[in-house]
Design an enzyme around this catalytic site. Structure first.
Site, PDB file in Angstrom:
ATOM      1  N   LYS A 119      -2.347  -5.404  -7.372  1.00  0.00           N
ATOM      2  CA  LYS A 119      -2.943  -5.875  -6.109  1.00  0.00           C
ATOM      3  C   LYS A 119      -3.653  -4.732  -5.376  1.00  0.00           C
ATOM      4  O   LYS A 119      -3.153  -3.609  -5.379  1.00  0.00           O
ATOM      5  CB  LYS A 119      -1.789  -6.426  -5.251  1.00  0.00           C
ATOM      6  CG  LYS A 119      -2.210  -7.228  -4.058  1.00  0.00           C
ATOM      7  CD  LYS A 119      -1.020  -7.618  -3.199  1.00  0.00           C
ATOM      8  CE  LYS A 119      -0.551  -6.484  -2.333  1.00  0.00           C
ATOM      9  NZ  LYS A 119       0.289  -6.845  -1.197  1.00  0.00           N
ATOM     10  N   LYS A 139      -3.210  -1.183   0.761  1.00  0.00           N
ATOM     11  CA  LYS A 139      -3.496  -0.026   1.617  1.00  0.00           C
ATOM     12  C   LYS A 139      -2.557   1.122   1.302  1.00  0.00           C
ATOM     13  O   LYS A 139      -2.810   2.252   1.687  1.00  0.00           O
ATOM     14  CB  LYS A 139      -3.471  -0.411   3.099  1.00  0.00           C
ATOM     15  CG  LYS A 139      -2.269  -1.175   3.554  1.00  0.00           C
ATOM     16  CD  LYS A 139      -2.449  -1.680   5.001  1.00  0.00           C
ATOM     17  CE  LYS A 139      -1.478  -2.781   5.288  1.00  0.00           C
ATOM     18  NZ  LYS A 139      -1.394  -3.391   6.520  1.00  0.00           N
ATOM     19  N   LYS A 170       9.115  -3.107  -3.043  1.00  0.00           N
ATOM     20  CA  LYS A 170       9.084  -2.015  -2.064  1.00  0.00           C
ATOM     21  C   LYS A 170      10.282  -1.085  -2.195  1.00  0.00           C
ATOM     22  O   LYS A 170      10.159   0.111  -1.976  1.00  0.00           O
ATOM     23  CB  LYS A 170       9.026  -2.576  -0.635  1.00  0.00           C
ATOM     24  CG  LYS A 170       7.668  -3.137  -0.276  1.00  0.00           C
ATOM     25  CD  LYS A 170       7.487  -3.188   1.219  1.00  0.00           C
ATOM     26  CE  LYS A 170       6.100  -3.696   1.578  1.00  0.00           C
ATOM     27  NZ  LYS A 170       5.922  -3.833   3.017  1.00  0.00           N
TER      28      LYS A 170
HETATM   29  P1  AMP Z   1      -0.222  -6.549   4.723  1.00  0.00           P
HETATM   30  O1  AMP Z   1      -1.302  -5.538   4.551  1.00  0.00           O
HETATM   31  O2  AMP Z   1       0.781  -6.508   3.621  1.00  0.00           O
HETATM   32  O3  AMP Z   1       0.379  -6.574   6.101  1.00  0.00           O
HETATM   33  O4  AMP Z   1      -0.962  -7.955   4.535  1.00  0.00           O
HETATM   34  C1  AMP Z   1      -1.662  -8.628   5.559  1.00  0.00           C
HETATM   35  C2  AMP Z   1      -2.301  -9.894   5.019  1.00  0.00           C
HETATM   36  O5  AMP Z   1      -3.287  -9.587   4.016  1.00  0.00           O
HETATM   37  C3  AMP Z   1      -1.297 -10.833   4.341  1.00  0.00           C
HETATM   38  O6  AMP Z   1      -1.663 -12.167   4.642  1.00  0.00           O
HETATM   39  C4  AMP Z   1      -1.487 -10.558   2.876  1.00  0.00           C
HETATM   40  O7  AMP Z   1      -1.132 -11.645   2.064  1.00  0.00           O
HETATM   41  C5  AMP Z   1      -2.991 -10.284   2.808  1.00  0.00           C
HETATM   42  N1  AMP Z   1      -3.330  -9.386   1.678  1.00  0.00           N
HETATM   43  C6  AMP Z   1      -2.923  -8.103   1.510  1.00  0.00           C
HETATM   44  N2  AMP Z   1      -3.421  -7.578   0.371  1.00  0.00           N
HETATM   45  C7  AMP Z   1      -4.155  -8.570  -0.220  1.00  0.00           C
HETATM   46  C8  AMP Z   1      -4.927  -8.650  -1.438  1.00  0.00           C
HETATM   47  N3  AMP Z   1      -5.041  -7.612  -2.259  1.00  0.00           N
HETATM   48  N4  AMP Z   1      -5.549  -9.822  -1.716  1.00  0.00           N
HETATM   49  C9  AMP Z   1      -5.450 -10.883  -0.875  1.00  0.00           C
HETATM   50  N5  AMP Z   1      -4.745 -10.864   0.287  1.00  0.00           N
HETATM   51  C10 AMP Z   1      -4.103  -9.737   0.611  1.00  0.00           C
END
Ligand code: AMP
Ligand code: TRP
Length: 334
Positions: free
Chosen positions: A195, A198, A112
């Site tokens: 990955k 968003k 990040k």
């Molecule tokens: P975040 O959007 O970073 O707040 O992630 C929220 C949750 O979604 C966390 O548990 C992440 O590990 C999971 N997550 C985010 N992106 C992915 C992805 N591409 N594949 C699997 N899990 C994800």
């Protein structure tokens, strides 16, 4: 005794299929027989620049998404992190108990902060100790997350064990990461080595939970693949990251194993596989998107659930914080 689960998502934009398959889908099944707390981590969201209006809107959007993904707000507890002051307070304490050497190993900070490490905020650097506070405040037994969060949960375990041992007392439950095998890491539709996120600048790299049926179909049609047909076995997906990702998405959406999907489509070209994948994705995601919109039309219901969740969370969190303050030598407030 009923095991306790805690997890959270940052209100930093509309959620993707990766969030759903890697995290939220599992939360839904866990709530049947666990005491579940699901947090919207707005303190984490301000570790990078964000507009106040956008943050307010995204916080409600995540609450709506939790409900639309099947979180039952009566059985489980959904709440906003800043509504429970103990997160910031324990976060500070844990920051003082965590060696910088441990934080220097965190890959999320490196990703990040990128090349401009000097410009990154102190909050972004200390992000994992706040996350540890989120989890340890509730004495959570399990933390259901995607693979990218594994390192942060490992750090949380290290912090819990080191504080427990420093004070000779089980102040914190040492939590287990709970990571789904098939959908641990859903990849970008444009690049199977990145990955799905968003924050990716290309909207075609991801399926958003709010995409319309037409958008979902178009994005899957345009998803990058190679020229080969689908293989008979998983072995045949080696070194084919885009194909492997689409098979994993199909498997997770249809609740089958990747082996089963390979068997079913052995030898089929992507022109056959992709329309079936699109149908499946529309079937699962389109109603979720509709439901998110419905919850956002009348936010007073969401706000009521968030208040109830925060009341429940505060009660547990204050107890842990009081115990920690006493143990580390803070005078009690009279
Ligand atoms: P975040 O959007 O970073 O707040 O992630 C929220 C949750 O979604 C966390 O548990 C992440 O590990 C999971 N997550 C985010 N992106 C992915 C992805 N591409 N594949 C699997 N899990 C994800
Ligand atoms: N760091 C997590 C992410 O980016 C979000 C998060 C914050 C979290 N606190 C948490 C996840 C506590 C699980 C438990 O996805």
């Amino acid at each position: 005794m009923t095991k306790r689960i805690l997890s959270g998502v940052q209100p930093s934009g509309a959620l993707t299929l990766g969030n759903y398959l890697g995290a939220l889908k599992n939360w839904q099944s866990l709530q049947e027989n666990h005491d579940c707390l699901f947090c919207i981590v707005n303190l984490h969201a301000i570790t990078v620049p964000v507009e106040p209006d956008a943050l307010r809107k995204q916080t409600l959007e995540i609450a709506a998404t939790y409900l639309a993904c099947g979180i039952d707000p009566v059985q489980s507890h959904i709440f906003v992190q800043s509504h429970v002051p103990a997160h910031a307070e324990l976060g500070w304490v844990l920051g003082c108990k965590t060696p910088m050497g441990w934080l220097n190993r965190m890959t999320q900070f490196k990703d990040k902060a990128g090349k401009h490490k000097e410009k990154a905020s102190l909050g972004l650097y200390g992000y994992p100790t706040l996350q540890a506070a989120d989890i340890l405040l509730y004495q959570a037994d399990g933390v259901p997350v995607g693979d990218d969060q594994k390192q942060h949960i490992e750090l949380t375990r290290d912090i819990a064990m080191s504080v427990n041992s420093a004070y000779g007392k089980d102040l914190f439950t040492v939590p287990e990461p709970m990571i789904e095998k098939t959908a641990a890491r859903i990849m970008s539709l444009r690049d199977g080595t990145k990955k799905m996120s968003k924050s990716d600048p290309s909207d075609f790299s991801r399926l958003n939970l709010t995409d319309s049926a037409d958008e979902i179909r178009l994005k899957i049609k345009k998803a990058k693949t190679d020229s080969g047909p689908l293989p008979e076995t998983l072995e045949g997906l080696k070194d084919r990251p885009e194909a492997k990702n689409l098979v994993a998405i199909f498997a997770s959406l249809s609740k089958q194993s990747e082996e089963d999907v390979c068997r079913q489509y052995a030898g089929a070209p992507f022109s056959v596989f992709k329309p079936d994948l699109a149908d499946l994705a529309v079937e699962v995601l389109a109603p979720t998107g509709e439901s998110i919109k419905k919850y956002l039309k009348e936010t007073s219901e969401l706000e009521r659930h968030l208040k109830r969740g925060a009341d429940y969370a505060n009660e547990i969190a204050e107890k842990t914080l009081k115990d920690v303050f006493e143990t580390i030598g803070f005078l009690p407030r009279l």
